[in-house]
Each structure stands twice: as C-alpha cells, then as structure tokens.
Design a protein around this motif. Structure first.
Motif, PDB file in Angstrom:
ATOM      1  N   LYS A 129       0.823  -1.208   0.000  1.00  0.00           N
ATOM      2  CA  LYS A 129       0.000   0.000   0.000  1.00  0.00           C
ATOM      3  C   LYS A 129       0.859   1.261   0.000  1.00  0.00           C
ATOM      4  CE  LYS A 129      -3.674  -2.368  -0.118  1.00  0.00           C
ATOM      5  NZ  LYS A 129      -2.962  -3.636  -0.406  1.00  0.00           N
ATOM      6  N   ALA A 130       2.065   1.170   0.592  1.00  0.00           N
ATOM      7  CA  ALA A 130       3.003   2.289   0.577  1.00  0.00           C
ATOM      8  C   ALA A 130       4.176   1.925  -0.331  1.00  0.00           C
ATOM      9  CB  ALA A 130       3.509   2.589   1.990  1.00  0.00           C
ATOM     10  N   ARG A 131       4.702   2.902  -1.008  1.00  0.00           N
ATOM     11  CA  ARG A 131       5.795   2.650  -1.930  1.00  0.00           C
ATOM     12  C   ARG A 131       7.033   2.125  -1.202  1.00  0.00           C
ATOM     13  NH1 ARG A 131       5.672   8.108  -5.761  1.00  0.00           N
ATOM     14  NH2 ARG A 131       3.605   7.760  -6.685  1.00  0.00           N
ATOM     15  N   VAL A 132       7.758   1.243  -1.876  1.00  0.00           N
ATOM     16  CA  VAL A 132       9.054   0.782  -1.388  1.00  0.00           C
ATOM     17  C   VAL A 132      10.105   1.701  -1.987  1.00  0.00           C
ATOM     18  CG1 VAL A 132      10.744  -1.098  -1.411  1.00  0.00           C
ATOM     19  CG2 VAL A 132       8.303  -1.619  -1.158  1.00  0.00           C
ATOM     20  N   SER A 133      10.897   2.313  -1.152  1.00  0.00           N
ATOM     21  CA  SER A 133      11.922   3.226  -1.646  1.00  0.00           C
ATOM     22  C   SER A 133      13.094   2.445  -2.229  1.00  0.00           C
ATOM     23  CB  SER A 133      12.425   4.128  -0.516  1.00  0.00           C
ATOM     24  OG  SER A 133      13.156   3.368   0.435  1.00  0.00           O
ATOM     25  N   LEU A 134      13.870   3.112  -3.070  1.00  0.00           N
ATOM     26  CA  LEU A 134      15.048   2.464  -3.637  1.00  0.00           C
ATOM     27  C   LEU A 134      16.025   2.077  -2.536  1.00  0.00           C
ATOM     28  CD1 LEU A 134      15.685   4.661  -6.816  1.00  0.00           C
ATOM     29  CD2 LEU A 134      14.567   2.422  -6.664  1.00  0.00           C
ATOM     30  N   ARG A 135      16.148   2.910  -1.523  1.00  0.00           N
ATOM     31  CA  ARG A 135      17.058   2.588  -0.418  1.00  0.00           C
ATOM     32  C   ARG A 135      16.615   1.324   0.300  1.00  0.00           C
ATOM     33  NH1 ARG A 135      18.431   7.240   3.832  1.00  0.00           N
ATOM     34  NH2 ARG A 135      19.392   8.026   1.894  1.00  0.00           N
ATOM     35  N   GLU A 136      15.322   1.181   0.514  1.00  0.00           N
ATOM     36  CA  GLU A 136      14.814  -0.037   1.155  1.00  0.00           C
ATOM     37  C   GLU A 136      15.073  -1.261   0.288  1.00  0.00           C
ATOM     38  OE1 GLU A 136      10.979   1.267   3.840  1.00  0.00           O
ATOM     39  OE2 GLU A 136      10.793   1.398   1.654  1.00  0.00           O
ATOM     40  N   SER A 137      14.860  -1.130  -1.015  1.00  0.00           N
ATOM     41  CA  SER A 137      15.030  -2.280  -1.901  1.00  0.00           C
ATOM     42  C   SER A 137      16.484  -2.720  -1.989  1.00  0.00           C
ATOM     43  CB  SER A 137      14.491  -1.960  -3.298  1.00  0.00           C
ATOM     44  OG  SER A 137      15.317  -1.033  -3.975  1.00  0.00           O
ATOM     45  N   LEU A 138      17.416  -1.784  -1.862  1.00  0.00           N
ATOM     46  CA  LEU A 138      18.829  -2.140  -1.964  1.00  0.00           C
ATOM     47  C   LEU A 138      19.296  -2.968  -0.771  1.00  0.00           C
ATOM     48  CD1 LEU A 138      20.409   1.106  -3.474  1.00  0.00           C
ATOM     49  CD2 LEU A 138      19.720  -1.005  -4.631  1.00  0.00           C
ATOM     50  N   THR A 139      18.577  -2.919   0.344  1.00  0.00           N
ATOM     51  CA  THR A 139      18.941  -3.762   1.482  1.00  0.00           C
ATOM     52  C   THR A 139      18.730  -5.235   1.156  1.00  0.00           C
ATOM     53  OG1 THR A 139      16.719  -3.630   2.472  1.00  0.00           O
ATOM     54  CG2 THR A 139      18.316  -1.940   3.105  1.00  0.00           C
ATOM     55  N   TRP A 140      17.899  -5.517   0.149  1.00  0.00           N
ATOM     56  CA  TRP A 140      17.678  -6.912  -0.251  1.00  0.00           C
ATOM     57  C   TRP A 140      18.934  -7.542  -0.841  1.00  0.00           C
ATOM     58  CZ3 TRP A 140      12.747  -5.303  -3.427  1.00  0.00           C
ATOM     59  CH2 TRP A 140      11.743  -4.904  -2.528  1.00  0.00           C
ATOM     60  N   LEU A 141      19.882  -6.722  -1.284  1.00  0.00           N
ATOM     61  CA  LEU A 141      21.105  -7.245  -1.892  1.00  0.00           C
ATOM     62  C   LEU A 141      22.056  -7.840  -0.858  1.00  0.00           C
ATOM     63  CD1 LEU A 141      21.836  -4.330  -4.398  1.00  0.00           C
ATOM     64  CD2 LEU A 141      20.762  -6.531  -4.908  1.00  0.00           C
ATOM     65  N   ALA A 142      21.804  -7.589   0.415  1.00  0.00           N
ATOM     66  CA  ALA A 142      22.706  -8.082   1.454  1.00  0.00           C
ATOM     67  C   ALA A 142      22.773  -9.608   1.470  1.00  0.00           C
ATOM     68  CB  ALA A 142      22.271  -7.557   2.822  1.00  0.00           C
ATOM     69  N   PHE A 143      21.625 -10.256   1.318  1.00  0.00           N
ATOM     70  CA  PHE A 143      21.613 -11.721   1.371  1.00  0.00           C
ATOM     71  C   PHE A 143      22.409 -12.353   0.232  1.00  0.00           C
ATOM     72  CE2 PHE A 143      19.397 -15.640  -0.105  1.00  0.00           C
ATOM     73  CZ  PHE A 143      19.945 -16.502   0.849  1.00  0.00           C
ATOM     74  N   PRO A 144      22.207 -11.963  -1.044  1.00  0.00           N
ATOM     75  CA  PRO A 144      23.037 -12.537  -2.110  1.00  0.00           C
ATOM     76  C   PRO A 144      24.526 -12.284  -1.907  1.00  0.00           C
ATOM     77  CG  PRO A 144      21.124 -11.443  -3.042  1.00  0.00           C
ATOM     78  CD  PRO A 144      21.166 -11.086  -1.589  1.00  0.00           C
ATOM     79  N   LEU A 145      24.874 -11.105  -1.373  1.00  0.00           N
ATOM     80  CA  LEU A 145      26.283 -10.805  -1.123  1.00  0.00           C
ATOM     81  C   LEU A 145      26.854 -11.727  -0.051  1.00  0.00           C
ATOM     82  CD1 LEU A 145      28.781  -9.066  -1.561  1.00  0.00           C
ATOM     83  CD2 LEU A 145      27.873  -7.445   0.117  1.00  0.00           C
ATOM     84  N   LEU A 146      26.113 -11.919   1.020  1.00  0.00           N
ATOM     85  CA  LEU A 146      26.559 -12.829   2.080  1.00  0.00           C
ATOM     86  C   LEU A 146      26.647 -14.258   1.563  1.00  0.00           C
ATOM     87  CD1 LEU A 146      24.551 -11.447   5.141  1.00  0.00           C
ATOM     88  CD2 LEU A 146      27.008 -11.254   4.713  1.00  0.00           C
ATOM     89  N   TYR A 147      25.724 -14.624   0.682  1.00  0.00           N
ATOM     90  CA  TYR A 147      25.760 -15.973   0.098  1.00  0.00           C
ATOM     91  C   TYR A 147      27.028 -16.165  -0.722  1.00  0.00           C
ATOM     92  CZ  TYR A 147      24.740 -19.969  -2.823  1.00  0.00           C
ATOM     93  OH  TYR A 147      24.828 -21.178  -3.468  1.00  0.00           O
ATOM     94  N   LEU A 148      27.403 -15.157  -1.505  1.00  0.00           N
ATOM     95  CA  LEU A 148      28.615 -15.242  -2.308  1.00  0.00           C
ATOM     96  C   LEU A 148      29.844 -15.402  -1.419  1.00  0.00           C
ATOM     97  CD1 LEU A 148      30.171 -14.968  -4.984  1.00  0.00           C
ATOM     98  CD2 LEU A 148      30.120 -12.482  -4.647  1.00  0.00           C
ATOM     99  N   VAL A 149      29.933 -14.598  -0.369  1.00  0.00           N
ATOM    100  CA  VAL A 149      31.069 -14.680   0.551  1.00  0.00           C
ATOM    101  C   VAL A 149      31.119 -16.056   1.204  1.00  0.00           C
ATOM    102  CG1 VAL A 149      32.050 -13.753   2.674  1.00  0.00           C
ATOM    103  CG2 VAL A 149      31.106 -12.199   0.959  1.00  0.00           C
ATOM    104  N   TYR A 150      29.976 -16.536   1.659  1.00  0.00           N
ATOM    105  CA  TYR A 150      29.900 -17.859   2.292  1.00  0.00           C
ATOM    106  C   TYR A 150      30.361 -18.960   1.340  1.00  0.00           C
ATOM    107  CZ  TYR A 150      27.609 -22.255   3.564  1.00  0.00           C
ATOM    108  OH  TYR A 150      27.348 -23.582   3.822  1.00  0.00           O
ATOM    109  N   SER A 151      29.890 -18.919   0.090  1.00  0.00           N
ATOM    110  CA  SER A 151      30.221 -19.963  -0.878  1.00  0.00           C
ATOM    111  C   SER A 151      31.712 -19.988  -1.185  1.00  0.00           C
ATOM    112  CB  SER A 151      29.429 -19.760  -2.169  1.00  0.00           C
ATOM    113  OG  SER A 151      28.039 -19.849  -1.933  1.00  0.00           O
TER     114      SER A 151
END
Length: 219
Positions: A129-151
């Motif tokens: 119902k409320a817009r997702v800001s670009l700053r909020e959406s960029l926090t989603w990149l943390a998981f793929p980055l951590l996955y890469l480091v872990y792998s």
C-alpha cells in the motif's frame, strides 16, 4: 483492510508445494547418493531462496486471511520476489543443462520455474500500500552478497562449490568475479524494478490528498 481468503489460500497452496519440493529433493538425495553431505544441499541459493519464498508466502497468507499487511512483511515479500527471480533467470541462462542437485523432474520445475513465476504474480496482484523506496530495496542485496562470501569461503574447505560459475578451480577467480558482478547487476536491476513497481499501486491521487469538493452555494 478486509480479509482476502482467496489470496491467502493461493499463498498457502504454493508455500506447501514449495516446501514439499525442497523436502522431497532432500530426502531423494539422502537415499540415493552415497555419503551424501546434507550441508551441500542447503548451500544452494535455489534451496535457500525457496525457503525464503515458502516463509514469505506462508506468513503473507496468514496475514491476508486476517486482512492485514504489515510493512515488514511487504519488504519480506519484495526480497523473496527478487531472490526467486534471480534464481529463475540464473538457472534458465546458466544452469538448465547442468546437474544442480535437483534431479527429480517435477521438483526441478517447481523450484526453478513455478515458484519464481508465482512470487512475481503474488507481488503484482498484491502490491504494498506504501511505496518501497530504492534505499529499502537495496537492502535486499545483502543476502546474495553474504551468500557469495559464504560460498567462496566454504568452497576450499569443503572442496565443493554449488555452481560452476562460483568454482575458481576451473577458470580462476577472475571468471568468478566477472560472473558474480553480472549476477549482482541483474539483482540490482530487479531490486530497482520491484521498488518502482510499487508506484503502480499509488498511480492515482490518494483520497486524503485530493482537494475538497467545491460547494456551489446560492448567493
């Protein structure tokens, strides 16, 4: 916000299907592969993203049943949508002819094709119902980055890498870096697109922001 039982049942059904596919593949691997290492199975991005999708759909289904949609859940749904879309795109372009621990055909279809499609549909049907800001959406990149480091850290110790493009033993870390950057760009673009899609929900003026009607009173 009123309860949406149809949307809730849709989410419950696909959450159950996804969970059944992941558990079924794990059970198949344990039974059919000698000396199978379970941690390898849970080190696939596909498996982890499908677990996130299962949780997001299940929780969102519960809240839809009650007619609620908290902000943290909307952000979780956005993250799950991005992860599953990355999974679908990466598998289709790079891994469709490679064995990646999903040998059972119907499970492979569910995890790599069905669930990415379902998450996108669910997101578009029930935009926040409320817009997702670009700053909020960029926090989603943390998981793929951590996955890469872990792998990359686990790989040398386990002598195993989940995907060929993350395995430096064949073509070195330069190729891994190039592929990782390309996938990161795809993830970034998806995060931006998903955030911008929330503007569709608010394309028209909100009733509260509309100017009050003019009253033509007789003079």
């Amino acid at each position: 916000m009123t309860a949406n039982r149809g949307l809730a049942l849709f989410r419950f059904f696909f959450a159950a299907m996804c969970l059944a596919a992941v558990v079924g593949q794990f059970a198949y691997n344990v039974q059919s592969i000698p000396n199978y290492r379970p941690l390898n199975f849970f080190s696939f991005f596909t498996v982890e993203s499908n677990f996130i999708a299962t949780a997001a759909l299940g929780i969102a289904g519960w809240f839809a049943w009650k007619g609620e949609s908290p902000r943290w859940l909307e952000l979780l749904r956005g993250a799950a949508t991005m992860y599953m879309t990355v999974t679908g795109i990466t598998y289709s372009l790079l891994l469709s002819n490679i064995e990646v621990d999903t040998a059972v055909p119907w499970i492979n279809v569910v995890l790599h094709y069905t669930m990415p499609t379902v998450l996108v549909i669910d997101w578009l049907v029930d935009l926040p119902k409320a817009r997702v800001s670009l700053r909020e959406s960029l926090t989603w990149l943390a998981f793929p980055l951590l996955y890469l480091v872990y792998s990359l850290i686990r790989g040398p110790f386990a002598d195993w890498y989940p995907y060929p493009f993350l395995d430096p033993r064949a073509e070195g870390y330069g190729n891994v870096a190039i592929m990782s950057v390309l996938i990161a760009v795809v993830a970034f673009v998806l995060a931006v697109v998903i955030a911008l899609s929330t503007r569709l929900q608010n394309a028209g003026p909100h009733p509260a922001s509309a100017p009050p009607p003019r009253l033509n009173l007789p003079l």
